[in-house]
Design an enzyme around this catalytic site. Sequence first.
Site, short mmCIF file in Angstrom:
data_model
loop_
_atom_site.label_atom_id
_atom_site.label_comp_id
_atom_site.label_asym_id
_atom_site.label_seq_id
_atom_site.Cartn_x
_atom_site.Cartn_y
_atom_site.Cartn_z
N LYS A 37 -9.12 -53.75 -13.26
CA LYS A 37 -8.42 -54.89 -12.64
C LYS A 37 -7.75 -54.46 -11.34
O LYS A 37 -7.80 -55.17 -10.33
CB LYS A 37 -7.39 -55.45 -13.61
CG LYS A 37 -6.84 -56.81 -13.20
CD LYS A 37 -5.77 -57.28 -14.17
CE LYS A 37 -6.33 -57.56 -15.55
NZ LYS A 37 -5.28 -58.11 -16.45
N THR A 129 6.50 -66.25 -20.91
CA THR A 129 7.03 -67.27 -21.81
C THR A 129 7.25 -66.63 -23.18
O THR A 129 6.29 -66.20 -23.83
CB THR A 129 6.05 -68.45 -21.93
OG1 THR A 129 5.80 -68.98 -20.63
CG2 THR A 129 6.62 -69.54 -22.82
N GLU A 159 8.30 -68.85 -15.35
CA GLU A 159 7.36 -69.40 -14.36
C GLU A 159 6.99 -70.83 -14.73
O GLU A 159 6.98 -71.20 -15.91
CB GLU A 159 6.11 -68.52 -14.26
CG GLU A 159 5.36 -68.29 -15.57
CD GLU A 159 4.32 -69.36 -15.87
OE1 GLU A 159 4.05 -70.19 -14.98
OE2 GLU A 159 3.81 -69.37 -17.00
N LEU A 161 4.05 -72.38 -13.19
CA LEU A 161 2.84 -72.53 -12.40
C LEU A 161 1.87 -73.52 -13.02
O LEU A 161 1.65 -73.52 -14.23
CB LEU A 161 2.12 -71.17 -12.25
CG LEU A 161 2.93 -70.01 -11.68
CD1 LEU A 161 2.01 -68.84 -11.41
CD2 LEU A 161 3.65 -70.43 -10.41
N LYS A 215 11.37 -73.32 -20.25
CA LYS A 215 9.92 -73.34 -20.17
C LYS A 215 9.28 -74.00 -21.40
O LYS A 215 8.40 -74.86 -21.27
CB LYS A 215 9.37 -71.91 -20.01
CG LYS A 215 7.85 -71.81 -19.95
CD LYS A 215 7.27 -72.56 -18.76
CE LYS A 215 5.75 -72.59 -18.75
NZ LYS A 215 5.15 -71.28 -18.54
N PHE A 260 0.79 -87.73 -15.94
CA PHE A 260 0.40 -87.32 -17.30
C PHE A 260 0.18 -88.51 -18.23
O PHE A 260 0.34 -88.39 -19.43
CB PHE A 260 1.43 -86.35 -17.90
CG PHE A 260 1.45 -85.02 -17.22
CD1 PHE A 260 0.59 -84.01 -17.61
CD2 PHE A 260 2.31 -84.79 -16.16
CE1 PHE A 260 0.60 -82.78 -16.97
CE2 PHE A 260 2.32 -83.56 -15.51
CZ PHE A 260 1.46 -82.55 -15.92
N GLY A 268 -5.54 -78.42 -23.03
CA GLY A 268 -5.97 -77.12 -23.54
C GLY A 268 -5.39 -76.04 -22.66
O GLY A 268 -4.30 -76.18 -22.12
N CYS A 271 -1.79 -71.89 -22.08
CA CYS A 271 -0.33 -72.02 -22.13
C CYS A 271 0.14 -73.13 -23.07
O CYS A 271 0.80 -72.86 -24.07
CB CYS A 271 0.23 -72.26 -20.73
SG CYS A 271 0.03 -70.85 -19.63
#
Length: 446
Positions: A37, A129, A159, A161, A215, A260, A268, A271
């Site tokens: 990576k 999280t 976060e 995102l 979160k 939404f 899905g 997260c």
Amino acid sequence: MALKITVIGTGYLGATHAAAMAELGFEVLGLDVVPEKIAILQRGEVPMYEPGLAELLRRHVAGIEGASGRLRFTTSYEEAAAFGDVHFVCVNTPQKHGEYACDMSYVESAFDALAPHLTRPALVVGKSTVPVGSAARLAARLAERAPAGEAAELAWNPEFLREGFAVQDTLHPDRIVAGVASERAEELLREVYATPIGEGSPFIVMDYPTAELVKTSANSFLATKISFINAMAEVCEAADGDVVKLAEAIGHDDRIGKKFLRAGIGFGGGCLPKDLRAFMARAGELGADQALTFLREIDSINMRRRGHMVELARNAVGGGFLGKRVAVLGATFKPDSDDVRDSPALNVAGQIHLQGGQVTVYDPKGMENARRLFPTLAYADSALEAVRGADVVLHLTEWSEFRELDPAALGDVVSDRRILDGRNALDPELWRKAGWTYRALGRPRA
């Protein structure tokens, strides 16, 4: 002296955060325990698809011609500890196998690997999280194992995102949550985020548990809103209503809002589903399980949507999939991503395949990941090739490319002009004018 930043874990969150910190002007060192990576990132490439991220990396990775050189990568915790003043921990917290609870082993391993090398004052910032209560435990663990002792402080900075908008969300966040235990930790985070704060991003200071809850609470609320409109779609199916018109009408209420409220085959990704389940598990551990029992139904509604799409497809081809060709447009869990984790689209495709259907999938960015996850499905290089000879076409990920398809051109190659819109994103009139039978979730008559 300017702060130096490390980012531990260079997956989706970490790679984005590292590149964004370099864009904000900091010297950044990204760390990962996977050498392959690191090698990819050092070339200015990304191991995932995220709009704008590859360009941002190439603007700053050291060794790339024309780059600022502010961003480097390593596999050494010792190097990272010597380099950084602020260490962001961005490792994954997946769902435990066979359980609802999240797996904290990656976070704990990162803290345990970093702490022994912290010989001077530093701020370790958790972005993963985690279950509420984790930060206090990790803060004590950090102070105990770091040579710097209590001068190695912890902050929690969750976060928020959105895949497909991660670069924008990092550089221009809609809020910055800072869970801190000291004024020094708050001051350091304010220095890190000085640019977005100066642009007007709210900086909200709180304690550890509240920061952790922000979160999981936000994700649970979004999941609830999505599942609410999908539950209304079930009612519309039974009552011959139109969930799209219903959503439009209630969305004009400022207390509800329009976002939404698009009914479909559900949410899905890596997260929302696992965070929802981990929140329920943690509430149970705290003795507050009754407060979140409604989330079990939210999860259930979401999973039912996939089965309902399979049932609609079965009915569309005459009651059984054996010998029928089914085209699936979409493999990722959402557009503008190559993420197929817990993808409703692939779940539906897989169910139909197991029931005897000949399934061919096309997705603009998720083909490679989809093949790895579902190697027994057939894959095509274009939407046109995917629908060739199909008895029914399923639209399951709302890529803009699919909204721009020519229904007449596709109609020339299918076996039967039937399309099921699992995202309520296509124009029914356009498809019907081209001779297609159009059906969408929650719109039996539309």
